[in-house]
Design a protein around this motif. Structure first.
Motif, PDB file in Angstrom:
ATOM      1  N   LEU A  14     -74.987  -0.718 152.084  1.00  0.00           N
ATOM      2  CA  LEU A  14     -75.217  -2.103 151.789  1.00  0.00           C
ATOM      3  C   LEU A  14     -76.073  -2.764 153.191  1.00  0.00           C
ATOM      4  CD1 LEU A  14     -71.889  -3.292 150.794  1.00  0.00           C
ATOM      5  CD2 LEU A  14     -73.730  -3.086 149.377  1.00  0.00           C
ATOM      6  N   GLY A  15     -77.291  -3.356 152.740  1.00  0.00           N
ATOM      7  CA  GLY A  15     -77.817  -3.911 153.978  1.00  0.00           C
ATOM      8  C   GLY A  15     -78.069  -5.512 153.942  1.00  0.00           C
ATOM      9  N   LEU A  16     -77.710  -6.171 155.028  1.00  0.00           N
ATOM     10  CA  LEU A  16     -77.832  -7.601 155.125  1.00  0.00           C
ATOM     11  C   LEU A  16     -79.226  -7.827 155.752  1.00  0.00           C
ATOM     12  CD1 LEU A  16     -76.427 -10.331 154.759  1.00  0.00           C
ATOM     13  CD2 LEU A  16     -75.819 -10.109 157.229  1.00  0.00           C
ATOM     14  N   PHE A  17     -79.735  -9.156 154.949  1.00  0.00           N
ATOM     15  CA  PHE A  17     -81.238  -9.456 155.367  1.00  0.00           C
ATOM     16  C   PHE A  17     -81.170 -10.918 155.766  1.00  0.00           C
ATOM     17  CE2 PHE A  17     -81.913  -5.622 153.186  1.00  0.00           C
ATOM     18  CZ  PHE A  17     -82.897  -5.036 153.937  1.00  0.00           C
ATOM     19  N   ALA A  18     -81.865 -11.516 156.573  1.00  0.00           N
ATOM     20  CA  ALA A  18     -81.880 -12.908 157.082  1.00  0.00           C
ATOM     21  C   ALA A  18     -82.035 -14.014 155.874  1.00  0.00           C
ATOM     22  CB  ALA A  18     -82.669 -13.037 158.201  1.00  0.00           C
TER      23      ALA A  18
END
Lengths: 184, 465
Positions: A14-18
């Motif tokens: 899982l990757g979080l983006f702004a």
């Protein structure tokens, strides 16, 4: 030597983006790198999100059409059969089968069956209700429906997800986590 | 061209969202009223509403135990409060569908702040409406006879009757409204689940959120389904009040037997529904702290729509009276003469004042933007539309062709309690909704906020050319 026979769940990276735009861009890049089992998670539908995921046209309209046809022919057929054939009723000398006076109810059954098929079709397509999903193993993922923009990459069972982690970091994820699907 | 489009938002006046918002702050401010402990004002209103529900229960018990002889209707006025209230409530529900479906199809961005609210109103209003015809049958425990089901009696519904059409129209309307509302709620239920810190709330909201995770693959189908449901609700809402008007228009009674009834009923329904939305929205935006999302722009747009639909209703009145005179039919003309000068003239003139005169105050901007004025006007429209149904039903029936069979209708305490009780029940449902669910469609407002901050590609291209 004992063999670990316990089945393993899939691995999710899982990757979080702004922002939503950053997520759409990253999604496209990750998909071009050959990761196919990917998904975006956002508080609202993203502009260009469907194309970035490479999704085909939704099948919802087809389901709706099937429901509409069932409702239309079913409704009209029901009234013709019940009032015209099974037990003919003479109302003010009108013919037992008078399709004109059946139109309002035919319209209503069409709308009813279409809406029900859209609703249940949608649930089936989304595979909801789903009580468990691996992405919820990560507490921070809860922001996906609040203010976070997440990209998830599913990897086969047993994978450590290193490739995907590297890839997500390369496309600008601010935070990357790996979660394992729980298996009973 | 480019300059026109770029300048367009400025012409609309007040902004759709006040202040600078981001997804975090919007989630926080729009859900604040759900997390807050019920304050004294809410508890007091809830107690009053709940006593109304209690009164409703009492009136229902009396009706069931003693029969509808406890109601004021009798020959010649066989349709009294039961049908008046049914038509009034179902009309109120129509604004919800109009705001959520028709304005959605027309891409009216201002609808986003009030659609959830109005849809909830639709459902509660239809619940109140459905109660009346069911009780009016006298033996509501046999109400299932109205649905086509295979019975040993070989008894099928009589599908040529507008009353049976009504059964299908109203039950379809309730079902579709609930589905549309719930589909719209799923993302917000997930937001409630994940924004909450309490285990109980997480479990309960999580149950109804169905495991929604904001997935792009879900949104893909969800958007299409939502659009299609909106597209279906639009003709549905028109059909429902059209069929309600057929209950009257198909009869041969002077005052009922007119072709203008369907459009005139639909316009009246939307008119009264908008008024009811205003009656609730004005206090709710104040007490729930939603003034940054439900701005003066929304209220003004609503008032403009009240003006428009009010004028359509006035046109309906005009045509009805004109045709009654122009047809040269003495019975038809007598009904309208009797409405204006007969024993029920006070209600007729109250209707005319509330529905024809009141909306015209909204030609003036200072009236459209004055909170007190719009709130009082909305209540007057509600009263006026109730009077309209009274006038249509009671005055047409009480003096028909044969003077020997003329009579008067007076409501009994059971009639009045049932009516007041449904208002209490409606308020109870609404207050519970305002306490436990987000009054504003949170995910849609976030999307709108995003669109407002990042103008769409189309506008950018036009501006560049």
């Amino acid at each position: 030597m004992s063999i670990d026979t316990k089945p393993q769940g899939r691995t999710y990276v899982l990757g979080l983006f702004a922002t939503g735009e950053a997520l759409v861009k990253a999604c496209r890049q990750v998909r071009e790198k050959g990761f196919t089992d990917i998904d975006t998670h956002s508080p609202y539908a993203l502009h260009g999100g469907d194309e970035a995921l490479g999704l085909k046209r939704s099948a919802v309209p087809k389901v709706a059409l099937a429901g509409a046809m069932t409702g239309m022919f079913g409704g009209m057929g029901m009234m013709v059969w019940m009032n015209g054939l099974k037990w003919p009723i003479n109302v003010g000398g009108r013919p037992p089968v008078s399709p004109l006076s059946y139109i309002p109810i035919t319209f209503e059954t069409t709308v009813l069956l279409t809406s029900l098929s859209i609703f249940f079709g949608l649930l089936i397509m989304m595979r909801l209700p789903q009580p468990y999903h691996a992405v919820f193993e990560l507490e921070a993922f809860r922001s996906a429906v609040v203010d976070g923009f997440w990209l998830s990459v599913a990897q086969p069972a047993g994978s450590d997800g290193k490739d995907a982690v590297r890839q997500l970091e390369a496309v600008g994820a601010t935070q990357v986590s790996v979660v394992k699907e729980a298996v009973e | 061209m480019a300059a026109d489009l770029a300048a367009a938002p400025a012409l609309d006046g007040a902004p759709l969202l006040l202040g600078r918002n981001d997804n975090t702050s919007l989630t926080k401010s729009l859900l604040a009223h759900v997390w807050a402990k019920p304050d004294r004002g809410w508890l007091l209103s809830f107690m009053i509403a709940l006593s109304g529900t209690g009164a409703l229960t009492l009136a229902i018990v009396v009706t069931l135990a003693r029969g509808i002889g406890t109601w004021g209707n009798n020959i010649p006025i066989a349709w009294g409060f039961g049908i008046i209230n049914f038509v009034w409530w179902i009309g109120i529900g129509h604004a919800g569908t109009l705001i959520s479906a028709i304005l959605f199809l027309f891409q009216q961005q201002w609808r986003t702040a009030i659609n959830r609210f109005a849809e909830a109103m639709t459902i509660f209003a239809v619940l109140c409406a459905g109660l009346f015809p069911a009780l009016h049958t006298g033996r509501p425990w046999f109400a299932f006879f109205m649905f086509p089901y295979p019975s040993d009696l070989q008894m099928w519904p009589q599908f040529k009757s507008p009353l049976v059409w009504d059964v299908f129209a109203v039950s379809t309307y309730l079902t579709v409204s609930v589905l549309f509302w719930f589909v719209g709620l799923i993302p917000d239920l997930a937001t409630l689940r994940d924004a909450s810190t309490s285990t109980v709330q997480r479990k309960v909201y999580g149950l109804f959120a169905l495991g929604w995770r904001g997935s792009g693959r879900h949104w893909h189908n969800y958007k299409v389904a939502y659009l299609l449901l909106a597209g279906l609700s639009t003709p549905l809402v028109v059909s429902v009040h059209t069929i309600v008007s057929f209950d009257f228009a198909v009869a041969l009674l002077p005052g009922w037997h007119t072709t203008i009834f369907p459009p005139y009923f639909v316009a009246g329904a939307i008119f009264s529904g908008f008024a009811m939305v205003m009656t609730w929205l004005v206090p709710a935006r104040h007490f729930l702290g939603l003034k940054h999302v439900v701005t003066m722009r929304h209220l003004e747009a609503m008032n403009k729509l009240i003006l428009v639909t009010g004028m359509v209703v006035s046109y309906g009145y005009m045509m009805e009276h004109f045709i009654a005179w122009y047809s040269g039919n003495p019975d038809e003309w007598f009904v309208f003469y009797n409405r204006a000068t007969g024993p029920y003239r006070a209600i007729y003139w109250l209707m005319m004042f509330c529905n024809v005169v009141t909306p015209h105050i909204f030609w003036f901007k200072w009236m459209r933007t004055n909170i007190a004025v719009m709130w009082i006007a909305s209540i007057m429209v509600n009263v006026g539309m109730w009077c309209e149904r009274f006038v249509i039903i009671v005055t047409s029936l009480h003096r028909d062709f044969l003077p020997a069979s003329w009579g008067m209708f007076y409501p009994t305490w059971v009639d009045l309690t049932l009516f007041a009780g449904t208002i209490g029940f409606f308020s109870t449902c609404f207050l519970l909704f305002l306490k436990y669910l987000p009054a504003i469609a949170v995910s849609e407002v976030k999307e709108l906020n995003d669109e407002l901050q990042h103008p769409t590609a189309m506008v950018q291209v036009v501006t560049a050319s």
